[in-house]
Motif scaffolding. Structure first.
Motif, PDB file in Angstrom:
ATOM      1  N   ASN A 139      34.331 -24.545  -7.347  1.00  0.00           N
ATOM      2  CA  ASN A 139      33.904 -24.306  -5.961  1.00  0.00           C
ATOM      3  C   ASN A 139      32.463 -24.700  -5.723  1.00  0.00           C
ATOM      4  O   ASN A 139      32.128 -25.273  -4.686  1.00  0.00           O
ATOM      5  CB  ASN A 139      34.101 -22.828  -5.592  1.00  0.00           C
ATOM      6  CG  ASN A 139      35.557 -22.552  -5.337  1.00  0.00           C
ATOM      7  OD1 ASN A 139      36.321 -23.478  -5.041  1.00  0.00           O
ATOM      8  ND2 ASN A 139      35.968 -21.302  -5.467  1.00  0.00           N
ATOM      9  N   LYS A 142      31.952 -28.325  -5.237  1.00  0.00           N
ATOM     10  CA  LYS A 142      32.373 -28.899  -3.942  1.00  0.00           C
ATOM     11  C   LYS A 142      31.162 -29.131  -3.046  1.00  0.00           C
ATOM     12  O   LYS A 142      31.160 -29.989  -2.179  1.00  0.00           O
ATOM     13  CB  LYS A 142      33.299 -27.906  -3.211  1.00  0.00           C
ATOM     14  CG  LYS A 142      34.711 -27.910  -3.718  1.00  0.00           C
ATOM     15  CD  LYS A 142      35.526 -26.955  -2.841  1.00  0.00           C
ATOM     16  CE  LYS A 142      36.824 -26.603  -3.530  1.00  0.00           C
ATOM     17  NZ  LYS A 142      37.407 -25.346  -3.028  1.00  0.00           N
ATOM     18  N   TYR A 143      30.136 -28.311  -3.242  1.00  0.00           N
ATOM     19  CA  TYR A 143      28.978 -28.368  -2.340  1.00  0.00           C
ATOM     20  C   TYR A 143      27.724 -28.962  -2.976  1.00  0.00           C
ATOM     21  O   TYR A 143      26.861 -29.476  -2.278  1.00  0.00           O
ATOM     22  CB  TYR A 143      28.651 -26.952  -1.839  1.00  0.00           C
ATOM     23  CG  TYR A 143      29.800 -26.354  -1.078  1.00  0.00           C
ATOM     24  CD1 TYR A 143      30.094 -26.778   0.222  1.00  0.00           C
ATOM     25  CD2 TYR A 143      30.616 -25.394  -1.661  1.00  0.00           C
ATOM     26  CE1 TYR A 143      31.163 -26.253   0.917  1.00  0.00           C
ATOM     27  CE2 TYR A 143      31.691 -24.856  -0.968  1.00  0.00           C
ATOM     28  CZ  TYR A 143      31.962 -25.288   0.315  1.00  0.00           C
ATOM     29  OH  TYR A 143      33.030 -24.769   0.997  1.00  0.00           O
ATOM     30  N   ARG A 365      30.068 -19.334  -1.649  1.00  0.00           N
ATOM     31  CA  ARG A 365      30.400 -18.548  -0.449  1.00  0.00           C
ATOM     32  C   ARG A 365      29.415 -18.844   0.683  1.00  0.00           C
ATOM     33  O   ARG A 365      29.794 -18.988   1.845  1.00  0.00           O
ATOM     34  CB  ARG A 365      30.386 -17.053  -0.781  1.00  0.00           C
ATOM     35  CG  ARG A 365      31.341 -16.256   0.077  1.00  0.00           C
ATOM     36  CD  ARG A 365      31.439 -14.811  -0.337  1.00  0.00           C
ATOM     37  NE  ARG A 365      31.740 -14.609  -1.743  1.00  0.00           N
ATOM     38  CZ  ARG A 365      30.959 -13.969  -2.624  1.00  0.00           C
ATOM     39  NH1 ARG A 365      29.787 -13.477  -2.245  1.00  0.00           N
ATOM     40  NH2 ARG A 365      31.324 -13.826  -3.877  1.00  0.00           N
ATOM     41  N   MET A 367      27.905 -21.567   1.302  1.00  0.00           N
ATOM     42  CA  MET A 367      28.233 -22.859   1.905  1.00  0.00           C
ATOM     43  C   MET A 367      29.529 -22.767   2.704  1.00  0.00           C
ATOM     44  O   MET A 367      29.635 -23.362   3.778  1.00  0.00           O
ATOM     45  CB  MET A 367      28.351 -23.935   0.819  1.00  0.00           C
ATOM     46  CG  MET A 367      27.075 -24.185   0.051  1.00  0.00           C
ATOM     47  SD  MET A 367      25.643 -24.501   1.101  1.00  0.00           S
ATOM     48  CE  MET A 367      25.977 -26.159   1.631  1.00  0.00           C
ATOM     49  N   GLU A 368      30.503 -22.003   2.178  1.00  0.00           N
ATOM     50  CA  GLU A 368      31.768 -21.849   2.914  1.00  0.00           C
ATOM     51  C   GLU A 368      31.489 -21.209   4.277  1.00  0.00           C
ATOM     52  O   GLU A 368      32.027 -21.639   5.293  1.00  0.00           O
ATOM     53  CB  GLU A 368      32.732 -20.937   2.134  1.00  0.00           C
ATOM     54  CG  GLU A 368      33.484 -21.663   1.016  1.00  0.00           C
ATOM     55  CD  GLU A 368      33.989 -20.705  -0.061  1.00  0.00           C
ATOM     56  OE1 GLU A 368      34.253 -21.190  -1.172  1.00  0.00           O
ATOM     57  OE2 GLU A 368      34.101 -19.492   0.206  1.00  0.00           O
ATOM     58  N   ASP A 369      30.615 -20.199   4.291  1.00  0.00           N
ATOM     59  CA  ASP A 369      30.292 -19.512   5.543  1.00  0.00           C
ATOM     60  C   ASP A 369      29.671 -20.482   6.541  1.00  0.00           C
ATOM     61  O   ASP A 369      29.910 -20.416   7.740  1.00  0.00           O
ATOM     62  CB  ASP A 369      29.333 -18.346   5.289  1.00  0.00           C
ATOM     63  CG  ASP A 369      30.023 -17.234   4.502  1.00  0.00           C
ATOM     64  OD1 ASP A 369      31.268 -17.310   4.360  1.00  0.00           O
ATOM     65  OD2 ASP A 369      29.329 -16.337   3.993  1.00  0.00           O
ATOM     66  N   LYS A 370      28.855 -21.417   6.027  1.00  0.00           N
ATOM     67  CA  LYS A 370      28.209 -22.405   6.910  1.00  0.00           C
ATOM     68  C   LYS A 370      29.251 -23.338   7.511  1.00  0.00           C
ATOM     69  O   LYS A 370      29.109 -23.819   8.612  1.00  0.00           O
ATOM     70  CB  LYS A 370      27.207 -23.245   6.109  1.00  0.00           C
ATOM     71  CG  LYS A 370      25.871 -22.601   5.963  1.00  0.00           C
ATOM     72  CD  LYS A 370      24.903 -23.616   5.399  1.00  0.00           C
ATOM     73  CE  LYS A 370      23.623 -22.914   4.989  1.00  0.00           C
ATOM     74  NZ  LYS A 370      22.795 -23.730   4.137  1.00  0.00           N
ATOM     75  N   ASP A 371      30.323 -23.626   6.713  1.00  0.00           N
ATOM     76  CA  ASP A 371      31.377 -24.546   7.141  1.00  0.00           C
ATOM     77  C   ASP A 371      32.145 -23.989   8.337  1.00  0.00           C
ATOM     78  O   ASP A 371      32.732 -24.739   9.118  1.00  0.00           O
ATOM     79  CB  ASP A 371      32.382 -24.762   5.994  1.00  0.00           C
ATOM     80  CG  ASP A 371      31.878 -25.843   5.048  1.00  0.00           C
ATOM     81  OD1 ASP A 371      30.824 -26.423   5.342  1.00  0.00           O
ATOM     82  OD2 ASP A 371      32.520 -26.044   4.003  1.00  0.00           O
ATOM     83  N   ILE A 372      32.198 -22.656   8.433  1.00  0.00           N
ATOM     84  CA  ILE A 372      33.062 -22.043   9.463  1.00  0.00           C
ATOM     85  C   ILE A 372      32.493 -22.281  10.863  1.00  0.00           C
ATOM     86  O   ILE A 372      31.308 -22.212  11.069  1.00  0.00           O
ATOM     87  CB  ILE A 372      33.236 -20.519   9.191  1.00  0.00           C
ATOM     88  CG1 ILE A 372      33.960 -20.334   7.852  1.00  0.00           C
ATOM     89  CG2 ILE A 372      34.001 -19.841  10.302  1.00  0.00           C
ATOM     90  CD1 ILE A 372      33.943 -18.942   7.306  1.00  0.00           C
TER      91      ILE A 372
END
Ligand SMILES: O=P(O)(O)OC[C@H]1O[C@H](O[C@H]2O[C@H](CO)[C@@H](O)[C@H](O)[C@H]2O)[C@H](O)[C@@H](O)[C@@H]1O
Length: 372
Positions: A139, A142-143, A365, A367-372
Protein backbone atom coordinates in the motif's frame (compact mmCIF):
# COMPACT_ATOMS: atom_id res chain seq x y z
CA UNK A 1 28.41 -13.05 29.08
CA UNK A 2 30.96 -15.60 30.18
CA UNK A 3 33.52 -16.24 27.50
CA UNK A 4 35.74 -19.27 27.84
CA UNK A 5 39.23 -18.35 29.05
CA UNK A 6 42.09 -18.59 26.57
CA UNK A 7 43.42 -21.66 28.38
CA UNK A 8 40.17 -23.56 28.03
CA UNK A 9 40.24 -23.34 24.29
CA UNK A 10 43.90 -22.97 23.49
CA UNK A 11 44.94 -26.46 24.63
CA UNK A 12 45.18 -29.51 22.39
CA UNK A 13 43.75 -29.08 18.89
CA UNK A 14 42.05 -32.43 19.39
CA UNK A 15 39.94 -31.74 22.47
CA UNK A 16 37.73 -34.75 21.93
CA UNK A 17 40.74 -37.06 22.45
CA UNK A 18 40.69 -36.41 26.18
CA UNK A 19 37.20 -37.16 27.48
CA UNK A 20 36.31 -35.56 30.82
CA UNK A 21 35.05 -37.72 33.68
CA UNK A 22 31.39 -38.71 33.68
CA UNK A 23 30.72 -36.45 36.67
CA UNK A 24 31.58 -33.47 34.55
CA UNK A 25 28.77 -33.74 32.03
CA UNK A 26 28.35 -30.00 31.73
CA UNK A 27 31.96 -29.52 30.69
CA UNK A 28 31.67 -32.43 28.29
CA UNK A 29 28.67 -30.81 26.63
CA UNK A 30 30.53 -27.59 26.08
CA UNK A 31 33.70 -29.38 24.91
CA UNK A 32 31.70 -31.39 22.40
CA UNK A 33 30.69 -28.25 20.62
CA UNK A 34 34.26 -26.97 20.33
CA UNK A 35 35.71 -27.69 16.90
CA UNK A 36 38.49 -30.26 16.72
CA UNK A 37 40.82 -28.05 14.71
CA UNK A 38 40.64 -24.57 16.12
CA UNK A 39 42.68 -21.43 15.57
CA UNK A 40 46.15 -21.57 17.11
CA UNK A 41 45.48 -18.56 19.32
CA UNK A 42 42.57 -16.38 20.30
CA UNK A 43 44.53 -13.34 21.43
CA UNK A 44 43.68 -11.13 18.47
CA UNK A 45 39.94 -11.16 19.00
CA UNK A 46 40.33 -10.72 22.75
CA UNK A 47 42.35 -7.53 22.31
CA UNK A 48 40.84 -5.94 19.20
CA UNK A 49 37.34 -5.38 20.59
CA UNK A 50 35.60 -7.90 18.35
CA UNK A 51 34.40 -9.94 21.31
CA UNK A 52 32.96 -6.88 23.02
CA UNK A 53 31.09 -6.03 19.84
CA UNK A 54 29.84 -9.58 19.52
CA UNK A 55 28.61 -9.58 23.12
CA UNK A 56 26.77 -6.32 22.76
CA UNK A 57 25.24 -7.27 19.41
CA UNK A 58 21.51 -7.78 19.56
CA UNK A 59 21.32 -8.64 23.28
CA UNK A 60 18.00 -9.41 24.89
CA UNK A 61 16.53 -6.27 26.46
CA UNK A 62 16.79 -7.61 30.03
CA UNK A 63 20.46 -8.42 29.64
CA UNK A 64 21.41 -4.93 28.47
CA UNK A 65 19.64 -3.32 31.37
CA UNK A 66 21.37 -5.69 33.78
CA UNK A 67 24.77 -4.92 32.28
CA UNK A 68 24.32 -1.20 32.91
CA UNK A 69 23.08 -1.97 36.42
CA UNK A 70 19.48 -1.09 35.84
CA UNK A 71 16.99 -3.08 37.84
CA UNK A 72 15.15 -5.14 35.27
CA UNK A 73 11.66 -4.57 36.63
CA UNK A 74 9.48 -3.80 33.63
CA UNK A 75 8.38 -0.44 35.04
CA UNK A 76 11.96 0.80 35.21
CA UNK A 77 12.71 -0.57 31.78
CA UNK A 78 9.76 1.37 30.43
CA UNK A 79 10.96 4.54 32.13
CA UNK A 80 14.44 4.05 30.63
CA UNK A 81 12.91 3.49 27.19
CA UNK A 82 10.66 6.52 27.54
CA UNK A 83 13.54 8.78 28.51
CA UNK A 84 15.45 7.50 25.47
CA UNK A 85 12.54 8.51 23.25
CA UNK A 86 13.08 12.13 24.26
CA UNK A 87 16.20 11.96 22.06
CA UNK A 88 14.67 9.58 19.49
CA UNK A 89 10.93 10.33 19.51
CA UNK A 90 8.50 7.69 18.36
CA UNK A 91 7.79 8.09 14.63
CA UNK A 92 4.18 7.16 15.43
CA UNK A 93 3.78 9.96 17.97
CA UNK A 94 5.62 12.33 15.61
CA UNK A 95 3.56 11.35 12.59
CA UNK A 96 1.92 14.77 12.08
CA UNK A 97 5.28 16.51 12.36
CA UNK A 98 6.70 14.19 9.67
CA UNK A 99 3.70 14.90 7.44
CA UNK A 100 4.12 18.65 7.89
CA UNK A 101 7.76 18.32 6.86
CA UNK A 102 6.68 16.33 3.79
CA UNK A 103 4.33 19.06 2.54
CA UNK A 104 5.10 19.81 -1.14
CA UNK A 105 7.74 17.10 -1.17
CA UNK A 106 7.83 13.58 -2.52
CA UNK A 107 8.30 11.04 0.27
CA UNK A 108 10.62 8.18 -0.72
CA UNK A 109 10.65 5.13 1.55
CA UNK A 110 13.69 2.93 2.24
CA UNK A 111 13.23 -0.24 4.25
CA UNK A 112 15.71 -2.65 5.75
CA UNK A 113 14.47 -6.27 5.86
CA UNK A 114 15.59 -8.30 8.90
CA UNK A 115 14.44 -6.86 12.21
CA UNK A 116 12.44 -4.17 10.38
CA UNK A 117 9.96 -5.98 8.13
CA UNK A 118 10.47 -9.40 9.71
CA UNK A 119 11.11 -10.18 13.37
CA UNK A 120 14.57 -11.47 14.32
CA UNK A 121 14.46 -15.27 14.56
CA UNK A 122 17.13 -17.90 15.22
CA UNK A 123 17.14 -19.34 11.71
CA UNK A 124 17.91 -16.75 8.99
CA UNK A 125 16.17 -19.01 6.45
CA UNK A 126 12.93 -18.67 8.37
CA UNK A 127 12.82 -14.87 8.70
CA UNK A 128 9.48 -14.40 6.97
CA UNK A 129 7.45 -11.21 6.88
CA UNK A 130 3.77 -11.47 7.70
CA UNK A 131 1.09 -11.06 5.03
CA UNK A 132 -0.15 -7.99 6.93
CA UNK A 133 3.30 -6.44 6.69
CA UNK A 134 3.43 -7.31 2.97
CA UNK A 135 0.12 -5.49 2.38
CA UNK A 136 1.33 -2.49 4.37
CA UNK A 137 4.45 -2.28 2.17
CA UNK A 138 2.37 -2.82 -0.98
CA UNK A 139 0.00 0.00 0.00
CA UNK A 140 2.75 2.43 0.85
CA UNK A 141 4.43 1.68 -2.51
CA UNK A 142 1.24 2.75 -4.29
CA UNK A 143 1.92 6.32 -3.20
CA UNK A 144 5.66 6.56 -2.60
CA UNK A 145 8.69 5.14 -4.41
CA UNK A 146 9.77 2.35 -2.05
CA UNK A 147 13.07 0.48 -1.89
CA UNK A 148 14.31 -2.43 0.18
CA UNK A 149 17.97 -2.17 1.17
CA UNK A 150 19.22 -5.36 2.74
CA UNK A 151 22.42 -7.08 3.75
CA UNK A 152 21.06 -10.24 2.17
CA UNK A 153 21.60 -11.14 -1.46
CA UNK A 154 19.18 -9.30 -3.70
CA UNK A 155 17.40 -12.32 -5.15
CA UNK A 156 16.89 -13.76 -1.66
CA UNK A 157 15.34 -10.58 -0.27
CA UNK A 158 13.13 -10.31 -3.36
CA UNK A 159 11.96 -13.88 -2.74
CA UNK A 160 11.13 -13.02 0.88
CA UNK A 161 9.30 -9.77 0.11
CA UNK A 162 7.73 -10.85 -3.17
CA UNK A 163 6.53 -7.43 -4.38
CA UNK A 164 7.41 -6.47 -7.95
CA UNK A 165 6.57 -2.81 -7.47
CA UNK A 166 9.57 -2.08 -5.23
CA UNK A 167 13.23 -1.30 -5.89
CA UNK A 168 15.69 -3.80 -4.44
CA UNK A 169 19.25 -3.36 -3.24
CA UNK A 170 21.04 -6.42 -1.85
CA UNK A 171 24.48 -7.05 -0.30
CA UNK A 172 24.26 -3.84 1.77
CA UNK A 173 23.60 -1.76 -1.35
CA UNK A 174 26.33 -3.34 -3.48
CA UNK A 175 23.76 -4.86 -5.83
CA UNK A 176 21.03 -2.47 -7.00
CA UNK A 177 18.42 -3.34 -9.61
CA UNK A 178 16.82 -0.46 -11.51
CA UNK A 179 14.55 -0.13 -14.52
CA UNK A 180 16.62 0.73 -17.61
CA UNK A 181 15.27 4.29 -17.74
CA UNK A 182 16.52 5.04 -14.21
CA UNK A 183 20.18 4.16 -14.58
CA UNK A 184 22.17 7.43 -14.57
CA UNK A 185 25.11 6.34 -16.72
CA UNK A 186 24.79 3.03 -18.48
CA UNK A 187 28.37 3.30 -19.77
CA UNK A 188 29.60 2.96 -16.24
CA UNK A 189 31.65 -0.26 -15.82
CA UNK A 190 29.80 -0.89 -12.56
CA UNK A 191 26.50 -1.26 -14.46
CA UNK A 192 25.41 -4.28 -16.41
CA UNK A 193 22.25 -5.10 -18.31
CA UNK A 194 20.14 -7.98 -17.07
CA UNK A 195 16.55 -9.12 -16.80
CA UNK A 196 14.36 -9.23 -13.73
CA UNK A 197 12.23 -12.14 -12.44
CA UNK A 198 9.52 -11.21 -14.94
CA UNK A 199 11.96 -11.12 -17.88
CA UNK A 200 11.87 -7.31 -18.07
CA UNK A 201 15.12 -5.60 -19.07
CA UNK A 202 16.83 -3.94 -16.11
CA UNK A 203 20.16 -2.43 -15.18
CA UNK A 204 22.23 -3.68 -12.30
CA UNK A 205 24.56 -1.37 -10.43
CA UNK A 206 27.24 -3.55 -8.85
CA UNK A 207 30.23 -1.53 -7.63
CA UNK A 208 31.95 -4.61 -6.15
CA UNK A 209 31.72 -6.90 -9.22
CA UNK A 210 35.41 -7.62 -9.31
CA UNK A 211 35.20 -9.09 -5.81
CA UNK A 212 32.88 -11.93 -6.87
CA UNK A 213 35.61 -14.62 -7.14
CA UNK A 214 37.12 -13.49 -3.85
CA UNK A 215 33.79 -13.70 -2.01
CA UNK A 216 33.20 -17.19 -3.47
CA UNK A 217 36.59 -18.27 -2.20
CA UNK A 218 36.13 -16.75 1.25
CA UNK A 219 32.68 -18.26 1.55
CA UNK A 220 34.05 -21.76 0.88
CA UNK A 221 36.87 -21.25 3.38
CA UNK A 222 34.45 -20.00 6.03
CA UNK A 223 32.15 -22.98 5.52
CA UNK A 224 35.06 -25.38 5.80
CA UNK A 225 36.59 -23.70 8.88
CA UNK A 226 33.35 -23.40 10.83
CA UNK A 227 31.79 -26.72 9.89
CA UNK A 228 32.57 -28.28 13.28
CA UNK A 229 31.27 -25.37 15.30
CA UNK A 230 27.78 -26.32 16.38
CA UNK A 231 25.27 -23.63 15.45
CA UNK A 232 27.57 -21.61 13.18
CA UNK A 233 26.07 -20.71 9.84
CA UNK A 234 27.71 -19.09 6.84
CA UNK A 235 25.70 -17.24 4.19
CA UNK A 236 26.81 -16.19 0.71
CA UNK A 237 25.33 -12.82 -0.13
CA UNK A 238 27.00 -12.53 -3.53
CA UNK A 239 29.10 -9.45 -2.71
CA UNK A 240 29.63 -10.22 0.96
CA UNK A 241 29.60 -13.24 3.28
CA UNK A 242 28.12 -13.60 6.76
CA UNK A 243 29.03 -15.83 9.67
CA UNK A 244 26.16 -16.21 12.13
CA UNK A 245 26.93 -17.05 15.75
CA UNK A 246 23.44 -16.55 17.28
CA UNK A 247 23.09 -20.31 17.77
CA UNK A 248 26.71 -20.97 18.79
CA UNK A 249 27.52 -21.64 22.44
CA UNK A 250 28.95 -18.41 23.87
CA UNK A 251 32.12 -20.25 24.89
CA UNK A 252 32.84 -20.77 21.22
CA UNK A 253 32.33 -17.18 20.08
CA UNK A 254 36.07 -16.44 20.41
CA UNK A 255 36.78 -19.42 18.16
CA UNK A 256 34.36 -18.16 15.49
CA UNK A 257 35.82 -14.66 15.76
CA UNK A 258 39.41 -15.86 15.52
CA UNK A 259 38.68 -17.92 12.41
CA UNK A 260 37.15 -14.90 10.72
CA UNK A 261 40.02 -12.72 11.90
CA UNK A 262 42.60 -15.18 10.51
CA UNK A 263 40.84 -15.39 7.16
CA UNK A 264 40.68 -11.61 6.90
CA UNK A 265 44.46 -11.47 7.32
CA UNK A 266 44.73 -13.33 3.99
CA UNK A 267 42.29 -10.93 2.31
CA UNK A 268 43.35 -7.35 3.02
CA UNK A 269 40.83 -6.13 0.45
CA UNK A 270 37.97 -7.35 2.63
CA UNK A 271 36.81 -5.81 5.89
CA UNK A 272 34.60 -6.82 8.78
CA UNK A 273 31.33 -5.29 9.91
CA UNK A 274 29.23 -6.40 12.86
CA UNK A 275 25.51 -7.06 12.50
CA UNK A 276 23.03 -8.67 14.86
CA UNK A 277 24.88 -11.79 16.04
CA UNK A 278 26.58 -11.94 12.68
CA UNK A 279 30.08 -11.13 11.41
CA UNK A 280 30.09 -9.85 7.85
CA UNK A 281 33.01 -9.79 5.45
CA UNK A 282 32.73 -7.32 2.63
CA UNK A 283 34.90 -5.49 0.09
CA UNK A 284 36.82 -2.47 1.34
CA UNK A 285 35.20 -0.25 -1.32
CA UNK A 286 33.64 3.00 -0.18
CA UNK A 287 30.08 1.76 -0.57
CA UNK A 288 27.39 1.03 2.00
CA UNK A 289 23.67 1.46 2.62
CA UNK A 290 24.09 5.26 2.87
CA UNK A 291 25.71 5.48 -0.56
CA UNK A 292 23.02 3.19 -1.95
CA UNK A 293 20.29 5.53 -0.65
CA UNK A 294 21.95 8.54 -2.29
CA UNK A 295 22.47 6.59 -5.51
CA UNK A 296 18.81 5.52 -5.62
CA UNK A 297 17.55 9.03 -4.91
CA UNK A 298 19.63 10.43 -7.78
CA UNK A 299 18.69 7.60 -10.13
CA UNK A 300 15.00 8.07 -9.40
CA UNK A 301 15.28 11.74 -10.30
CA UNK A 302 15.36 13.22 -6.80
CA UNK A 303 18.72 14.93 -6.89
CA UNK A 304 17.10 18.22 -5.88
CA UNK A 305 16.93 17.76 -2.16
CA UNK A 306 14.22 20.43 -1.80
CA UNK A 307 11.72 18.23 -3.61
CA UNK A 308 12.07 15.07 -1.59
CA UNK A 309 11.74 13.73 1.93
CA UNK A 310 13.52 10.38 2.19
CA UNK A 311 12.59 8.16 5.13
CA UNK A 312 14.76 5.16 6.01
CA UNK A 313 13.61 2.56 8.52
CA UNK A 314 16.16 0.06 9.87
CA UNK A 315 17.30 -1.73 13.00
CA UNK A 316 20.91 -2.70 12.45
CA UNK A 317 24.37 -1.15 12.79
CA UNK A 318 24.71 -1.28 9.01
CA UNK A 319 21.64 0.98 8.75
CA UNK A 320 23.53 3.72 10.59
CA UNK A 321 25.32 4.62 7.32
CA UNK A 322 21.94 5.34 5.77
CA UNK A 323 20.73 7.32 8.80
CA UNK A 324 23.90 9.39 8.61
CA UNK A 325 23.52 9.99 4.87
CA UNK A 326 19.98 11.29 5.35
CA UNK A 327 21.16 13.84 7.91
CA UNK A 328 23.25 15.41 5.12
CA UNK A 329 22.07 16.98 1.87
CA UNK A 330 18.59 15.47 1.91
CA UNK A 331 17.61 16.32 5.50
CA UNK A 332 15.55 13.16 5.56
CA UNK A 333 14.50 11.03 8.48
CA UNK A 334 16.18 7.90 9.76
CA UNK A 335 13.93 5.78 11.95
CA UNK A 336 15.64 3.26 14.23
CA UNK A 337 13.72 0.10 15.09
CA UNK A 338 14.74 -0.92 18.60
CA UNK A 339 13.18 -2.20 21.80
CA UNK A 340 16.24 -1.07 23.74
CA UNK A 341 17.80 2.36 24.11
CA UNK A 342 20.91 2.80 21.94
CA UNK A 343 22.89 5.62 20.35
CA UNK A 344 22.02 6.17 16.72
CA UNK A 345 22.21 8.58 13.80
CA UNK A 346 18.48 8.12 13.36
CA UNK A 347 16.00 10.90 14.05
CA UNK A 348 13.02 8.90 15.24
CA UNK A 349 12.36 5.44 16.65
CA UNK A 350 9.90 2.59 16.43
CA UNK A 351 9.88 -0.31 18.85
CA UNK A 352 9.55 -3.32 16.55
CA UNK A 353 8.24 -4.55 13.18
CA UNK A 354 4.64 -4.27 14.39
CA UNK A 355 5.15 -0.52 14.93
CA UNK A 356 6.85 -0.33 11.51
CA UNK A 357 3.69 -1.83 10.02
CA UNK A 358 1.54 0.70 11.89
CA UNK A 359 3.69 3.56 10.61
CA UNK A 360 3.51 2.35 7.00
CA UNK A 361 -0.24 1.89 7.31
CA UNK A 362 -0.61 5.46 8.59
CA UNK A 363 1.39 6.78 5.63
CA UNK A 364 -0.79 4.94 3.12
CA UNK A 365 -4.00 5.93 4.96
CA UNK A 366 -3.05 9.61 4.83
CA UNK A 367 -2.73 9.36 1.03
CA UNK A 368 -5.94 7.32 0.68
CA UNK A 369 -7.81 10.03 2.61
CA UNK A 370 -6.43 12.66 0.21
CA UNK A 371 -7.67 10.57 -2.75
CA UNK A 372 -11.27 10.70 -1.52
O1 LIG B 1 20.13 -5.62 6.19
P1 LIG B 1 19.17 -6.65 6.69
O2 LIG B 1 18.07 -6.92 5.74
O3 LIG B 1 18.65 -6.31 8.06
O4 LIG B 1 20.02 -7.98 6.82
C1 LIG B 1 20.98 -8.07 7.86
C2 LIG B 1 21.27 -9.52 8.17
O5 LIG B 1 20.01 -10.15 8.36
C3 LIG B 1 19.98 -11.55 8.55
O6 LIG B 1 20.47 -11.85 9.83
C4 LIG B 1 19.75 -11.29 10.91
O7 LIG B 1 18.41 -11.82 10.91
C5 LIG B 1 18.32 -13.25 11.13
C6 LIG B 1 16.87 -13.65 11.00
O8 LIG B 1 16.04 -12.97 11.90
C7 LIG B 1 18.94 -13.59 12.49
O9 LIG B 1 18.90 -15.00 12.70
C8 LIG B 1 20.39 -13.10 12.53
O10 LIG B 1 20.94 -13.32 13.82
C9 LIG B 1 20.46 -11.60 12.20
O11 LIG B 1 21.81 -11.17 12.09
C10 LIG B 1 20.77 -12.24 7.47
O12 LIG B 1 20.79 -13.61 7.70
C11 LIG B 1 22.18 -11.66 7.42
O13 LIG B 1 22.96 -12.34 6.50
C12 LIG B 1 22.02 -10.20 7.05
O14 LIG B 1 23.27 -9.60 6.88
Amino acid sequence: MQCGSGDEIAGSPYLMDSIPSSSDKKTLKSVLTIPRKKPAKLDDVRSNGWLDSMMSSSPPRKKILKEVNIDVSSDDADVTYLSWTIKYPSALNSFQQIMRQARNKQIVIFLDYDGTLSPIVDDPDRAFMSNEMRSAVRNVAKYFPTAIISGRRRDKVYELVGLTELYYAGSHGMDIMLPVKNMPSTNDSKCIKSTDQQGKEVNLFQPARKFLPMIDEVFKTLVEKTKDIKGAKVEHHKFCASVHYRNVDENNWPVVAQYVHDILKDYPRLRLTHGRKVLELRPVIDWHKGKAVEFLLESLGFSNSNDVLPIYIGDDRTDEDAFKALRGKYQGYGILVSTIPKESNAFFSLRDPSEVKEFLESLARTMEDKDI
